[in-house]
Design an enzyme around this catalytic site. Structure first.
Site, PDB file in Angstrom:
ATOM      1  N   GLU A 133      10.252   1.111  10.463  1.00 19.42           N
ATOM      2  CA  GLU A 133      11.276   2.161  10.345  1.00 19.42           C
ATOM      3  C   GLU A 133      10.527   3.474  10.541  1.00 19.42           C
ATOM      4  O   GLU A 133       9.669   3.834   9.727  1.00 19.42           O
ATOM      5  CB  GLU A 133      11.952   2.065   8.975  1.00 19.42           C
ATOM      6  CG  GLU A 133      13.295   2.760   8.949  1.00 19.42           C
ATOM      7  CD  GLU A 133      13.197   4.135   8.370  1.00 19.42           C
ATOM      8  OE1 GLU A 133      13.045   5.086   9.179  1.00 19.42           O
ATOM      9  OE2 GLU A 133      13.236   4.274   7.144  1.00 19.42           O
ATOM     10  N   GLY A 192       6.955   4.836   8.547  1.00 18.78           N
ATOM     11  CA  GLY A 192       6.059   5.978   8.782  1.00 18.78           C
ATOM     12  C   GLY A 192       6.223   6.477  10.202  1.00 18.78           C
ATOM     13  O   GLY A 192       7.298   6.355  10.802  1.00 18.78           O
ATOM     14  N   LYS A 252       0.864  -1.190   0.000  1.00 20.40           N
ATOM     15  CA  LYS A 252       0.000   0.000   0.000  1.00 20.40           C
ATOM     16  C   LYS A 252       0.896   1.234   0.000  1.00 20.40           C
ATOM     17  O   LYS A 252       1.524   1.548   0.992  1.00 20.40           O
ATOM     18  CB  LYS A 252      -0.924   0.038   1.216  1.00 20.40           C
ATOM     19  CG  LYS A 252      -2.021   1.088   0.978  1.00 20.40           C
ATOM     20  CD  LYS A 252      -2.630   1.662   2.216  1.00 20.40           C
ATOM     21  CE  LYS A 252      -1.832   2.754   2.850  1.00 20.40           C
ATOM     22  NZ  LYS A 252      -1.676   3.991   2.034  1.00 20.40           N
ATOM     23  N   GLU A 309       9.460  15.849  16.183  1.00 22.29           N
ATOM     24  CA  GLU A 309       9.864  15.726  14.783  1.00 22.29           C
ATOM     25  C   GLU A 309       9.052  16.701  13.939  1.00 22.29           C
ATOM     26  O   GLU A 309       7.823  16.659  13.931  1.00 22.29           O
ATOM     27  CB  GLU A 309       9.628  14.287  14.303  1.00 22.29           C
ATOM     28  CG  GLU A 309      10.185  14.051  12.925  1.00 22.29           C
ATOM     29  CD  GLU A 309      10.014  12.606  12.451  1.00 22.29           C
ATOM     30  OE1 GLU A 309       8.950  12.030  12.663  1.00 22.29           O
ATOM     31  OE2 GLU A 309      10.976  12.076  11.856  1.00 22.29           O
ATOM     32  N   CYS A 317      13.403  10.816   7.721  1.00 20.58           N
ATOM     33  CA  CYS A 317      13.257  10.313   9.086  1.00 20.58           C
ATOM     34  C   CYS A 317      14.559  10.473   9.864  1.00 20.58           C
ATOM     35  O   CYS A 317      14.550  10.592  11.076  1.00 20.58           O
ATOM     36  CB  CYS A 317      12.793   8.872   9.065  1.00 20.58           C
ATOM     37  SG  CYS A 317      13.690   7.896   7.864  1.00 20.58           S
TER      38      CYS A 317
HETATM   39  P1  ADP Z   1       2.968  10.294   7.505  1.00 14.16           P
HETATM   40  O1  ADP Z   1       2.547  11.236   8.573  1.00 14.16           O
HETATM   41  O2  ADP Z   1       4.381  10.426   7.104  1.00 14.16           O
HETATM   42  O3  ADP Z   1       2.005  10.237   6.356  1.00 14.16           O
HETATM   43  P2  ADP Z   1       1.932   7.822   8.432  1.00 14.16           P
HETATM   44  O4  ADP Z   1       2.497   6.894   9.437  1.00 14.16           O
HETATM   45  O5  ADP Z   1       0.625   8.465   8.728  1.00 14.16           O
HETATM   46  O6  ADP Z   1       3.042   8.875   8.174  1.00 14.16           O
HETATM   47  O7  ADP Z   1       1.791   7.117   7.017  1.00 14.16           O
HETATM   48  C1  ADP Z   1       2.682   6.196   6.474  1.00 14.16           C
HETATM   49  C2  ADP Z   1       1.907   5.127   5.757  1.00 14.16           C
HETATM   50  O8  ADP Z   1       1.076   4.455   6.712  1.00 14.16           O
HETATM   51  C3  ADP Z   1       0.956   5.638   4.676  1.00 14.16           C
HETATM   52  O9  ADP Z   1       0.951   4.730   3.590  1.00 14.16           O
HETATM   53  C4  ADP Z   1      -0.393   5.640   5.378  1.00 14.16           C
HETATM   54  O10 ADP Z   1      -1.503   5.532   4.515  1.00 14.16           O
HETATM   55  C5  ADP Z   1      -0.261   4.403   6.246  1.00 14.16           C
HETATM   56  N1  ADP Z   1      -1.165   4.360   7.413  1.00 14.16           N
HETATM   57  C6  ADP Z   1      -1.683   5.388   8.107  1.00 14.16           C
HETATM   58  N2  ADP Z   1      -2.493   4.940   9.100  1.00 14.16           N
HETATM   59  C7  ADP Z   1      -2.491   3.580   9.022  1.00 14.16           C
HETATM   60  C8  ADP Z   1      -3.129   2.538   9.759  1.00 14.16           C
HETATM   61  N3  ADP Z   1      -3.947   2.794  10.776  1.00 14.16           N
HETATM   62  N4  ADP Z   1      -2.883   1.264   9.412  1.00 14.16           N
HETATM   63  C9  ADP Z   1      -2.054   0.975   8.397  1.00 14.16           C
HETATM   64  N5  ADP Z   1      -1.433   1.915   7.647  1.00 14.16           N
HETATM   65  C10 ADP Z   1      -1.647   3.207   7.953  1.00 14.16           C
END
Ligand code: ADP
Length: 491
Positions: free
Chosen positions: A262, A240, A187, A393, A296
């Protein structure tokens, strides 16, 4: 023509649907979402919005490919060959891919083309070469037995990536997974789905069998969460925010999936008085401003020894003020826009906090232009450890300069964060450098350099910056299970 006048043409958008079992399909719900050009705030195109139904179809395809498709029977060396072919196809359209990345993410074309893409190729080729070199060991045990271990693919890998290095994150995730013999449901981030979709098509053209790589664009709490919860997925690799990782850990607990994370950082970058100050300033500048500060491992806490503080600040503020911000498609641009409105707003709120909490803004501090999510390269001096800009951050082009004059105190302050992704030190004193490397609680330590990445060198975080490592042999092992086989030698 002068390089400054050269602008890259907009790339063609070829793929906007879900890629499942080797075919392009709209989302089952029929829903789409918009992806936006952060330099202009204009919509680039609509992209299929996958959710749990699409994830389910993708996981079934990946499961089938893992258990009974051609992938499961393929010789490891042939798997490697397909990966080399994928890297070759990427190289053939490297300019167009870099332009696509730049369009969707906002990063300067030059950086995507000469920074990200070469690392993508290196990573895929490094792991392609590993495919036929994955093996266990023989272990002498008590008694008349022959015992050996096998390293086997973990199964279906769910991979969730962020928007800051979209294609590089694909390579970091696909490389070890494919080499190990896993199949994949990825995804991509909702902000930057386009380059990942293009790479899926190239993987098909390279001959990677249907169902081995599946890509479902969509949002985190829907598509991402269904991938994490799906019982047909064996492992989740996530890059993320740590808050998202906490949710993923909870969601994955039902099926006890293998997890690698990570996550974020607030990395200390230490400038000692004996350092080559020009190099240190240049290193701190790259270490923070690279990729619009959206790294990051950004060196966002720059600790400068008091004796050289004034000289250092003079250098760094000049570098920041001279940074060329603008159209990412222009070849002389060094800094593009932030990825979206939400990130822009967050960064501007940290600049406000920096001013309100008493730090001194010596460069930037405002929006750049009036269209697109551009932020001026910003440097705060006079920052202390308790200020928000020193603790949290920011993920943007905002540097915090702190001072120190006592070594022990410095080491304590460098470690005074719940993050632990990276750290750096600039000094000519080899003993101090190694002592710092030993005592700082971070997964990567750079000495007299910053942001040096290589596919062979493991990367990941201590504390809340991560779990497990990516890249290198450790990154590969994270996509394998170890199996112990014991054979009686009694006749
Ligand atoms: P950022 O703030 O850098 O966007 P996120 O951690 O929110 O960081 O997002 C990183 C990835 O995680 C994206 O692909 C986002 O769609 C996905 N993501 C966000 N929330 C969830 C969740 N609850 N479960 C799985 N994936 C998620």
């Amino acid at each position: 023509m002068a390089i400054a006048e050269t602008t890259i043409a907009s790339p063609k958008i070829k793929h906007t649907e879900c890629f499942i079992d080797g075919r392009w399909r709209p989302s089952i719900s029929g829903k789409t979402f918009q992806t936006v050009n952060p330099a202009t705030e204009e919509v680039i195109c609509d992209v299929a919005e996958g959710d749990s139904a699409d994830i389910d179809a993708a996981v079934k395809a990946a499961r089938h490919a893992f258990e009974s498709g051609p992938w499961s029977k393929m010789d490891a060396r042939d798997r490697g060959k397909l990966m080399f072919r994928l890297a070759d196809l990427i190289e053939e359209e490297i300019d167009e891919l870099a332009a696509l990345e730049s369009l969707d993410n906002g990063k300067p074309f030059r950086e995507a083309r000469y920074g990200d893409l070469p690392l993508v190729l290196d990573c895929l080729r490094y792991y392609a070469g590993y495919a036929d070199k994955i093996h266990g060991s023989t272990i002498p045990i008590r008694g008349n037995f022959f015992t050996y271990t096998r390293r086997e693919a973990v199964g279906v890998a769910g991979q969730i990536i962020p928007w800051n290095f979209p294609m590089l994150m694909v390579a970091w995730k696909w490389g070890p997974a494919l080499a190990a013999g896993c199949t994949i449901v990825m995804k991509p981030a909702e902000q930057t789905p386009l380059s990942c979709l293009r790479l899926a098509q190239l993987a098909k053209e390279a001959g990677i069998p249907d169902g081995v790589i599946n890509v479902v664009p969509g949002y985190g709490p829907t598509a991402g969460a269904s991938l994490v919860k799906h019982p047909g997925v064996d492992k989740i690799a996530f890059t993320g925010e740590h808050r998202t990782a906490q949710i993923i850990m909870r969601d994955a607990s039902e099926s006890l999936k293998r997890l690698t994370f990570e996550l974020g950082g607030k990395s200390p970058n230490v400038v000692m008085a004996d350092a080559d100050l020009d190099k240190a300033a240049q290193g701190a500048y790259i270490g923070l401003f690279l990729n619009q500060g959206q790294c990051c491992c950004a060196g966002s806490r720059v600790f400068v020894e008091k004796k050289v503080h004034a000289e250092f600040v003079d250098k760094i503020q000049r570098l920041a003020k001279n940074r060329r911000v603008g159209n990412p498609m222009s070849l002389d641009t060094e800094q593009g826009p932030q990825v979206d409105q939400a990130q822009f707003d967050k960064i501007m709120s940290y600049i406000e906090k920096g001013n309100a909490e008493g730090a001194k803004c010596v460069a930037g501090g405002a929006r750049f232009g009036d269209r697109g999510y551009f932020v001026q390269p910003t440097v705060f001096d006079g920052v202390n450890d308790s200020m928000s800009i020193a603790k949290e951050e920011i993920f943007g082009p905002v540097m915090s300069v702190l001072t120190f004059d006592d070594w022990e105190d410095l080491v304590k302050r460098a470690n005074n964060t719940f993050y632990g992704l990276a750290a750096a030190i600039w000094t000519k004193n080899v003993g101090r450098a190694h002592e710092f490397a030993k005592r700082v609680r971070a997964g990567t330590v750079w000495v007299n350099c910053y942001d040096v990445f290589d596919a062979a060198a493991p990367f990941g975080g201590f504390k809340m910056s991560g779990q497990g490592r990516e890249l290198g042999e450790e990154g590969l092992k994270a996509y394998t299970e170890s199996k112990t086989v014991t054979v009686s030698l009694d006749s």
